[in-house]
Scaffold this motif. Structure first.
Motif, PDB file in Angstrom:
ATOM      1  N   LYS A   1     -37.815 -24.617 -42.800  1.00 27.00           N
ATOM      2  CA  LYS A   1     -37.145 -26.046 -42.975  1.00 27.00           C
ATOM      3  C   LYS A   1     -35.664 -25.968 -42.573  1.00 27.00           C
ATOM      4  O   LYS A   1     -35.286 -26.873 -41.738  1.00 27.00           O
ATOM      5  N   LYS A   2     -35.039 -24.980 -43.244  1.00 31.07           N
ATOM      6  CA  LYS A   2     -33.493 -24.932 -42.903  1.00 31.07           C
ATOM      7  C   LYS A   2     -33.225 -24.634 -41.545  1.00 31.07           C
ATOM      8  O   LYS A   2     -32.400 -25.174 -41.000  1.00 31.07           O
ATOM      9  N   GLU A   3     -34.221 -23.601 -40.958  1.00 29.78           N
ATOM     10  CA  GLU A   3     -33.865 -23.421 -39.314  1.00 29.78           C
ATOM     11  C   GLU A   3     -34.155 -24.682 -38.566  1.00 29.78           C
ATOM     12  O   GLU A   3     -33.133 -24.942 -38.006  1.00 29.78           O
ATOM     13  N   LYS A   4     -34.861 -25.422 -39.018  1.00 28.03           N
ATOM     14  CA  LYS A   4     -35.337 -26.884 -38.296  1.00 28.03           C
ATOM     15  C   LYS A   4     -34.044 -27.619 -38.345  1.00 28.03           C
ATOM     16  O   LYS A   4     -33.584 -28.274 -37.436  1.00 28.03           O
ATOM     17  N   GLU A   5     -33.448 -27.624 -39.552  1.00 38.77           N
ATOM     18  CA  GLU A   5     -32.374 -28.500 -39.647  1.00 38.77           C
ATOM     19  C   GLU A   5     -30.964 -28.093 -39.060  1.00 38.77           C
ATOM     20  O   GLU A   5     -30.237 -28.905 -38.672  1.00 38.77           O
ATOM     21  N   ILE A   6     -31.007 -26.603 -38.980  1.00 40.42           N
ATOM     22  CA  ILE A   6     -29.961 -26.226 -38.235  1.00 40.42           C
ATOM     23  C   ILE A   6     -29.935 -26.455 -36.775  1.00 40.42           C
ATOM     24  O   ILE A   6     -28.915 -26.711 -36.040  1.00 40.42           O
ATOM     25  N   ALA A   7     -31.111 -26.457 -36.265  1.00 37.69           N
ATOM     26  CA  ALA A   7     -31.386 -26.646 -34.889  1.00 37.69           C
ATOM     27  C   ALA A   7     -31.215 -28.078 -34.672  1.00 37.69           C
ATOM     28  O   ALA A   7     -30.517 -28.463 -33.537  1.00 37.69           O
ATOM     29  N   GLN A   8     -31.577 -28.973 -35.498  1.00 35.13           N
ATOM     30  CA  GLN A   8     -31.219 -30.164 -35.408  1.00 35.13           C
ATOM     31  C   GLN A   8     -29.617 -30.771 -35.342  1.00 35.13           C
ATOM     32  O   GLN A   8     -29.197 -31.523 -34.504  1.00 35.13           O
TER      33      GLN A   8
ATOM     34  N   LEU B   1     -24.737 -15.231 -43.194  1.00 32.66           N
ATOM     35  CA  LEU B   1     -25.160 -15.659 -44.680  1.00 32.66           C
ATOM     36  C   LEU B   1     -26.581 -15.539 -44.585  1.00 32.66           C
ATOM     37  O   LEU B   1     -27.127 -14.889 -45.854  1.00 32.66           O
ATOM     38  N   PHE B   2     -27.429 -15.937 -43.670  1.00 31.67           N
ATOM     39  CA  PHE B   2     -28.836 -15.924 -43.581  1.00 31.67           C
ATOM     40  C   PHE B   2     -29.364 -14.607 -43.694  1.00 31.67           C
ATOM     41  O   PHE B   2     -30.149 -14.286 -44.356  1.00 31.67           O
ATOM     42  N   LYS B   3     -28.786 -13.515 -43.020  1.00 27.55           N
ATOM     43  CA  LYS B   3     -29.067 -12.346 -42.833  1.00 27.55           C
ATOM     44  C   LYS B   3     -28.870 -11.775 -44.180  1.00 27.55           C
ATOM     45  O   LYS B   3     -29.795 -10.786 -44.669  1.00 27.55           O
ATOM     46  N   LYS B   4     -27.655 -11.820 -44.969  1.00 22.26           N
ATOM     47  CA  LYS B   4     -27.548 -11.402 -46.136  1.00 22.26           C
ATOM     48  C   LYS B   4     -28.545 -11.864 -47.433  1.00 22.26           C
ATOM     49  O   LYS B   4     -28.699 -10.989 -47.943  1.00 22.26           O
TER      50      LYS B   4
END
Length: 691
Positions: A411-418, A459-462
């Motif tokens: 969901k977060k990845e979709k929000e970032i793409a948006q 941050l996501f990788k961490k």
């Protein structure tokens, strides 16, 4: 406001369709218009829908070219009676459809038939039949690559599997359904998935998590046109407020439960949704039960029975009979309680839902304790434990948690793409202005986007790395616990198979010696008898040790069961002594295996002392909780003794030593001719800190 606009739009469509019917049109066009009117009336105006259903069936009955429309109308009529709660009528229409489909092969109609018939099976409490029909419908949808139908039947299949206790398999199906719902951008199906995951959490007694998913589902469904779905969600939310209020002893939550039951009932009555009307009545009765108003609960349940019997609603009947039994036990009407619990038993065992089975066997155990039929009570207690163990699935909790993390991450990845898309749109808008300003601004934006993206990515990788580390730590802990458990099991098997069999051989050999040595002195015979008796006691102690070793934790219920077993043996030795066992502590409170074993040994020693020395005719065992202390009392009415004038032997010393090992204490209160009370206190584990 939105609801009023929707209603206005619907009325315009209805008026438009009625205008078409007034014109000179063909029979095919008239039948098609009838079907469209039925769809408009179906959700809110059931009487109007029924009128046009009858007209459609009458119009198309004997026209070969309209056979498909005729079968479709029959299917809608069957669905109409499901919503009304008249399952007998619904079954009649599905039988008619089945007969017609034998001569008329049509993918859409066959898919709808199996899918809707599965819904009827489900509401009748036939979850196996429901699963079979949902599977058939899903196979047809997959063979025809119809993703909308696949999504519908994946959700229904997962729901049926969860009701059959196949929670892990159900969750796998839900993952497929959610992935497909997001692909198709189908919020209604997503709401159903959230609702059904809530059901899995509810079966696991994770009521807070279940409420979270039910509220997510309700939020989505309130924006849809299906009032049936809204009524279902409101009912589920109400049930969770009731369960949480009961579990957390928070009576304020009962008000929330009552409000949601009333909202669900209002919606159900508005659309004449018979199933949920009955469900809400049983919900209100359950609320009266937890509010300790058993007479009111009994009155409501009785009002449900006739309607449920009339519609052959086995799901409602089994819950009603079960809960009538519970409330009759509370009002001490044991005969009525037994009658209703035994009516519920075959229906619950056929449905095979572990949660309902555990509740049934628990109350049958309580019932037969009240009737002093301890053997039956003990048998049902063991059955209750078996199904409660099945419900305790830590691996499933991990699986659901993993699923939630993955879902939220996607969901977060979709929000970032948006967000990136929005930034690019802004960039294009600025391009129409001064070129120099555009280039400068674009450069700054690009740098900002790159910095933000790199920062977010790091941050996501961490976070992902930390999750992987946590997961590896958890897996390592689980592996260590599994190895320890395997060591325990191997040692207990060795004790049982080697030492146990050798001790049994010794007893047998001693008995043979006694038989052979008929002319031996009485002193030798007594010595052999003593050795045989001592060896037999050693075997019993060895079995108790193996019991403790086989468990990483021992619950109060395990302890209670073990004490019951010991008391049954004691009754054989001293048949004239009455034993009474009471416990008011939560059965799920637990100890380490060492603590549980030591508590059992001390209680065992106390009971043995009462039998051997006190000459008591009544021995009472109490298991209680005070604040964070587990308290056990062994009370006899024997001859007692003076603590000041009697020298205490190894028995008390052993008791004190065992209690000190687990940070507990033991106290003795005794007076000559007044009996003896032995009290042990052990600190309970702090559940708030348990991981």
């Amino acid at each position: 406001m939105t609801s009023s606009l929707a209603s206005l739009s619907q009325n315009k469509k209805i008026d438009s369709l009625k205008t078409i019917l007034k014109q000179e049109i063909s029979t095919e066009e008239k039948a098609e218009t009838y079907i469209l009117l039925i769809d408009q009336f179906f959700s809110l105006q059931k009487d109007s829908a029924e009128i046009y259903l009858n007209k459609t069936i009458k119009l198309t009955e004997n026209i070969e070219s309209l056979k498909r429309t005729n079968i479709l109308a029959l299917l809608k009529y069957a669905q109409f009676y499901i919503i009304k709660g008249d399952y007998t009528k619904s079954q009649e229409y599905y039988t008619k459809v089945n007969q017609k489909l034998r001569d008329f092969k049509n993918y859409d109609l066959e898919t709808k038939y199996f899918g809707d018939f599965g819904v009827l099976n489900f509401y009748q409490g036939d979850f196996k039949g429901a699963l079979t029909n949902f599977d058939k419908a899903l196979q047809l949808a997959e063979s025809n690559k119809n993703e909308e139908d696949q999504l519908r039947f994946l959700n229904n299949k997962a729901l049926a599997m969860s009701y059959l206790g196949k929670a892990e398999a159900s969750l796998d199906i839900h993952k497929k359904a959610i992935s497909l719902a997001e692909k198709l951008n189908d919020s209604t199906a997503l709401g159903k998935s959230f609702n059904n995951i809530g059901l899995i959490y509810e079966d696991m007694k994770e009521y807070r998590k279940a409420l979270e998913f039910y509220l997510k589902s309700l939020k989505i469904k309130e924006n849809s046109s299906s009032q049936v779905d809204v009524a279902n969600s409101l009912f589920n939310v109400a049930g969770m407020y009731k369960e949480i209020g009961e579990e957390e002893k928070d009576t304020s939550l009962y008000v929330n439960a009552e409000n949601y039951y009333q909202k669900s009932l209002d919606v159900a009555k508005k659309i004449n949704y018979g199933k949920i009307i009955l469900f809400n009545k049983t919900g209100m009765a359950q609320l009266a039960t937890v509010r300790k108003k058993p007479k009111k609960a009994i009155e409501i349940y009785k009002s449900v029975i006739n309607e449920a019997q009339k519609t052959k609603d086995l799901q409602t009947l089994r819950v009603t009979y079960l809960n009538l039994g519970v409330n009759y036990i509370r009002t001490k009407k044991i005969a009525s309680a037994e009658q209703n619990l035994l009516l519920a038993k075959p229906m619950i065992e056929k449905a095979n839902n572990p949660s309902d089975l555990a509740k049934l066997y628990k109350n049958l155990s309580v019932l037969y304790q009240e009737k002093k039929q301890y053997k039956k009570a003990f048998e049902y207690l063991l059955k209750q434990k078996e199904f409660e163990d099945e419900l305790s699935k830590n691996s499933l909790k991990d699986k659901i948690s993993d699923f939630e993390v993955k879902y939220e991450t996607t969901k977060k990845e979709k929000e970032i793409a948006q967000q990136k898309e929005e930034l690019l749109t802004q960039k294009l808008a600025i391009k129409n202005r001064n070129l120099y300003a555009i280039l400068l601004t674009a450069a700054l934006l690009i740098l900002g986007i790159i910095f933000f993206a790199v920062y977010k990515r790091n941050l996501f990788k961490k976070k992902q790395l930390q999750k992987e580390i946590d997961l590896k730590d958890a897996l390592a802990t689980i592996k260590t616990q599994n190895r320890l458990q395997e060591q325990r099991l191997r040692i207990s098997r060795d004790l049982h198979d080697n030492i146990g069999s050798q001790l049994t051989f010794i007893i047998s050999s001693i008995d043979n010696l006694k038989f052979i040595s008929k002319d031996a002195s009485e002193k030798l015979k007594d010595k052999l008898s003593n050795i045989s008796s001592f060896t037999g006691d050693t075997i019993h102690q060895l079995r108790d040790t193996i019991w403790a070793m086989n468990k990483s934790e021992i619950t109060v219920e395990d302890l209670h069961t073990r004490i019951l077993s010991f008391v049954e043996k004691a009754k054989n030795a001293v048949p004239n002594t009455k034993f009474d066992i009471e416990y008011t502590i939560d059965k799920n409170e637990n100890f380490t295996s060492l603590a549980g074993m030591n508590i059992f040994r001390v209680i065992q020693e106390a009971i043995n002392n009462s039998i051997k020395y006190a000459e008591a005719d009544t021995i009472k065992i109490e298991l209680n909780k005070k604040e964070q202390l587990f308290i056990a009392n062994v009370i006899d009415n024997g001859k007692g003794f003076s603590l000041n004038s009697t020298e205490l032997g190894n028995g008390l010393s052993n008791m004190e030593k065992r209690m000190s090992e687990i940070e507990g204490s033991v106290k003795i209160i005794s007076k000559e001719t007044k009996g003896t009370t032995i009290t042990l206190e052990v600190p309970l584990k702090n559940k708030a800190n348990d991981v």
